[in-house]
Enzyme design. Structure first.
Site, mmCIF file in Angstrom:
data_model
loop_
_atom_site.group_PDB
_atom_site.id
_atom_site.type_symbol
_atom_site.label_atom_id
_atom_site.label_comp_id
_atom_site.label_asym_id
_atom_site.label_seq_id
_atom_site.Cartn_x
_atom_site.Cartn_y
_atom_site.Cartn_z
ATOM 1 N N GLY A 1 9.792 -4.598 3.551
ATOM 2 C CA GLY A 1 8.583 -4.709 2.746
ATOM 3 C C GLY A 1 7.393 -4.125 3.493
ATOM 4 O O GLY A 1 6.650 -3.310 2.971
ATOM 5 N N GLU B 1 1.516 -9.933 6.735
ATOM 6 C CA GLU B 1 1.514 -9.033 7.902
ATOM 7 C C GLU B 1 0.259 -9.253 8.739
ATOM 8 O O GLU B 1 0.305 -9.216 9.962
ATOM 9 C CB GLU B 1 1.628 -7.571 7.465
ATOM 10 C CG GLU B 1 2.837 -7.253 6.578
ATOM 11 C CD GLU B 1 4.179 -7.712 7.113
ATOM 12 O OE1 GLU B 1 4.330 -7.819 8.354
ATOM 13 O OE2 GLU B 1 5.080 -7.988 6.302
#
Ligand SMILES: [Zn+2]
Length: 879
Positions: free
Chosen positions: A268, A305
């Site tokens: 991802g 992230e």
């Protein structure tokens, strides 16, 4: 090639590295086919390691060009260099430098690990073991180094050059035809967090001022012309940064934070220090090309992230067994962020749906493993729902167990104590034990014991004594390598409601202030006093533990909860439980209980009347019938996916018919005038409107057809247009379906991410002709086996989200996926192995399908030269 059989790596065999590399200077000259990498490693013996041993650096498909020690070229007798390692026979017993030159081919790198090119953009993916495909190194997460990276390229080839950390120097060469940059990252980091990017990219940006007043330049880099589509990602980044300061007290620590979107990406996104690299699917969004769900994913993954900067980067993992330490914790953090930004109950329902569909399935099959595995053959295969999603549930339970205040103190202690270290789960838990004063050694079993615990609860009311007793019993089924299981610590949030749904203020000493009972033994009981009438228990509120609950409640008790429980999760769950019971019974015995279906439909109708308009996002969740995978999981053995599909459709048609007038009215009431906005409230209105369209179509396909076409044509956003197309493809069918699919293909011809939806939708059609359709789509010019997003859309959707066709009785679905896996294994083993996990449920099928699946799996296993990735999965699946 790594053709040798991979070794099993075991947690118990962990040893500290014999050498450390406090600093590394990289000089990388980018070229499409021949990129030159010069690495200067400052090495020193590790006092915690062994003395007098050779230095063994990791490599993968590498070719050594030159090597020098402290500036002097090494004689060939001093070292041994192969594709997968470089051995220095007698390294000095003092600090020294090793200059290593290698050459790599980014264009030929189809595995998309290490340095590769995606649509002309140079980029890297180093987690877990990709850095060793760039240069020889101690490629393990407990070796932390300060990186200085010089990147040089032809300006025409790569006008933008990005690295980790802060930009410290730029310059021109060859009269401006070539240029270089130097990036310096002051934070010591493991090699898996290294990144570089080079290419013709466009940037949007802003300045973020941290809580302490430092300015950070934020940039999002995308394919030129797509800048507008990156604005939502940039906004999500700013909100994430602010949230992490407010909720976890974490500030960003560099002058620059960059995000780059690339088209070919195995995962991802990746949290490289200061330079996150994303699958473009999780950056690019516009109302015309992205659905509400896409916006939600972008927000969550950008946050995820970014949050890694502290949980993952500043504090990293000692070894790959500790992967959950960064992933489970960071998933928990991004889930909390999304819950604060959106509707918490709706988010929780979504999390639990995903957990049951993916993680519970994993736990029930041959690939089951603990949140912290104790052995692996290929680490790439452990980026799983268990490590991520169950890992997050374990953190959530920890918070429930010790309470929010102690949890916050524990997090602060962890950030303080473990900063700039490579930590373990034990280091993490020790902080919470200290902060709460609790012994967490029994709780730690959640990390080492695999399998989904079953929790059975029965209630007994004593009218004479006016007491209510709840008996709890837990057990965990055997999983591969773990035949016997011990009881785990299960925090169970619960309460009692009366027949009218009002909370019962009964006394129970063993519930904490938040209504939590901790089950630590195989069985236990709770007694409530002063209970004037038989109550209805509401157990496992908010899904306070990742267990499979069986509760002996009648459908009428469940209807009380659906209608009134103060816990929104259990309201939703009550409806799901009624539907699941009905569907399991109908699948197994063949008798569909019309009365139960009617009662459920009536309750849903009443619910919609009372609350549909007020909270449409929640209502859309309540209306959704449990998925086929979930029903199959409940049945557990001798599964026939065709039967499940039929009875589920029958229930949906029944609900649709009963609710039709109200759904039609709601569709009108919830129409949102004005331009599209991706906010949660507007998305909720669209979700309910589109759920209504689906039900209307299931109940009466003919009558719904004009509605579907009208919505498809008139939609001003992808959510509504794609919802209409989905109903046409999956429900109403006919010539209209082909016409709309062709129209969609043409309309979005230049939009690969939109065409992914088109591929995926067609791959999920539960009809005989789907396999032939997929074969034809593989020839579509927009399809490519080299692009992971395309493969996942067309073949991944078929394997993982079309149960009746993948598990077709004649085995054709199995053979098709097996062929795709072996083809893909030659170029991209990581994506091939992921596809293969679709076979995880094969043993639970009825005998005919089971045999067909085994045959397909044996066919894969017998092929010569499988990658370690696919070899590992097929081996475990057949074991
Ligand atoms: Zn992550």
């Amino acid at each position: 090639m790594r053709t040798d059989t991979p070794q099993t790596v075991r947690l118990e065999e962990y040893r500290p590295s014999d050498f450390l590399i406090p600093r590394i200077a990289l000089d990388i000259v980018l070229a499409p086919r021949e990129t030159r990498v010069r690495a200067t490693l400052s090495l020193e013996p590790n006092p915690a390691g062994r003395a007098g041993v050779p230095l063994v650096l990791d490599g993968d498909e590498l070719a050594l060009v030159s090597i020098a020690l402290d500036g002097a070229p090494l004689p060939e007798s001093a070292y041994e260099a192969g594709p997968d390692r470089l051995i220095l026979r007698e390294p000095p017993a003092r600090p020294f430098t090793l200059a290593i030159e290698t050459q790599v081919d980014p264009t030929g790198n189809t595995k998309l690990m290490g340095l590769y090119r995606s649509q002309g953009v140079y980029c890297t993916q180093c987690e877990a073991e990709g850095f060793r495909r760039i240069t020889y190194f101690l490629d393990r997460p407990d070796v932390l180094s300060v990186y200085e990276t010089r990147i040089e390229a032809a300006r025409a080839d790569a006008p933008v050059l990005l690295g980790n950390g802060n930009l410290v120097e730029t310059g021109e060469l060859a009269g401006g035809e070539r240029h270089y940059v130097v990036w310096h990252d002051p934070h010591p980091k493991p090699s898996y967090l290294f990144a570089l990017v080079g290419g013709a990219l466009a940037r949007i940006g802003s300045t973020f001022t941290t809580a302490s007043g430092r300015a950070v330049a934020l940039g999002v880099y995308v394919e030129p012309g797509k800048e507008e589509r990156a604005t939502y990602a940039l906004d999500a980044l700013e909100r994430s940064m602010r949230w992490d300061e407010r909720v976890f007290g974490r500030e960003y620590d560099l002058d620059v934070f960059n995000i780059v979107a690339v088209s070919d990406f195995n995962m991802g996104a990746m949290e490289n220090k200061g330079l996150n690299i994303f699958n473009d699917k999780y950056v690019l969004a516009s109302p015309e090309t992205a659905t509400d769900a896409d916006y939600g994913h972008i927000e969550a993954i950008i946050a995820h992230e970014y949050f890694h900067n502290w949980t993952g980067n500043r504090i990293t993992c000692r070894d790959w067994f500790q992967l959950c330490l960064k992933e489970g914790l960071t998933v928990f953090r991004d889930q909390e962020f999304s819950s604060d930004e959106r509707s918490r109950p709706v988010q929780r329902i979504g999390q639990v749906r995903a957990l049951r569909a993916r993680q519970f399935t994993e736990d029930a099959g041959p690939l089951a493993h603990p949140v912290r595995p104790s052995a692996y053959r290929e680490i790439n295969n452990f980026y799983t729902a268990t490590v991520y999603e169950k890992g997050a549930e374990v953190i959530r339970m920890l918070k429930t167990l010790i309470g929010p205040d102690a949890f916050a103190r524990g997090m602060d202690l962890f950030f303080e104590r473990c900063d700039n270290t490579a930590a373990t789960v034990e280091d993490f838990l020790a902080c919470f034990a200290e902060a709460s004063g609790r012994d967490l050694s029994a709780f730690a079993l959640w990390y080492s014991q695999a399998g989904t615990p079953r929790l059975a609860v029965t209630g007994l009311y004593d009218s004479q004594a006016q007491t209510y007793r709840l008996d709890f019993a837990q057990s965990t089924p055997a999983t591969p390598g773990q035949p016997t299981k011990a009881p785990v610590v299960v925090p169970i949030r619960l309460g009692l409601v009366d027949a009218d749904g009002a909370p019962v203020a009964a006394r129970c000493e063993r519930l904490d202030a938040h209504g939590v009972f901790v089950l630590a033994e195989a069985s236990d009981s709770l007694v409530f006093e002063n209970v004037p009438a038989p109550p209805v228990p509401s157990v496992l509120r908010g899904f306070s533990a990742p267990v499979r609950l069986s509760l002996d409640l009648s459908d009428s008790d469940l209807l009380v909860l659906l209608r009134h429980d103060e816990d929104p999760f259990n309201r939703w769950q009550a409806g799901q439980t009624i539907a699941t019971r009905l569907l399991v019974r109908a699948s197994v015995s063949g008798t569909f209980c019309e009365e139960a279906a009617e009662a459920l439909a009536g309750a849903l109708d009443a619910f919609l009347a009372a609350e549909g308009e007020a909270d449409p996002a929640f209502a859309a969740q309540v209306l959704a019938v449990p998925g086929e995978t979930e029903i199959a999981q409940e049945i557990g053995e001798n599964v026939d996916p065709d039967v499940i599909h039929r009875v589920r459709d029958r229930l949906r048609a029944r609900i649709g018919a009963r609710l039709a007038p109200r759904l039609a009215a709601l569709r009108e009431a919830l129409e949102t005038p004005g331009p599209y906005s991706p906010d949660a409230r507007s998305a909720g209105r669209r979700a309910l409107r589109n759920a209504a369209l689906d039900y209307l179509a299931v109940a009466d396909p003919e009558a719904a057809r004009p509605l579907v076409v009208a919505q498809y044509e008139a939609a001003d956003n992808m959510t509504d247009r794609f919802a209409a197309l989905s109903v046409a493809a999956l429900v109403t069918g006919g010539d209209e379906r082909e016409r709309l699919l062709a129209s969609f293909r043409q309309r979005y011809a230049g939009e690969p991410l939109v065409l992914d939806k088109w591929f995926a939708l067609q791959a999920s059609i539960p009809e005989d002709g789907t396999l032939a359709r997929i074969e034809a789509l593989r020839g579509d010019e927009a399809f490519s086996m080299a692009n992971p997003n395309r493969v996942r859309s067309l073949i991944g959707t078929f394997a993982l989200a079309n149960p009746t066709r993948f598990h077709a009785a004649d085995g054709a679905g199995y053979r098709f996926v097996a062929d795709a896996v072996t083809t893909l294994d030659r170029t991209n083993p990581q994506v091939a192995a992921r596809l293969l996990t679709a076979f995880n449920t094969w043993r639970s099928m009825e005998p005919g399908r089971r045999n067909a699946a085994r045959e397909a799996l044996v066919g894969i296993a017998e092929r010569p030269s499988l990658s370690p990735d696919v070899g590992d999965i097929v081996g475990r699946t057949l074991e």
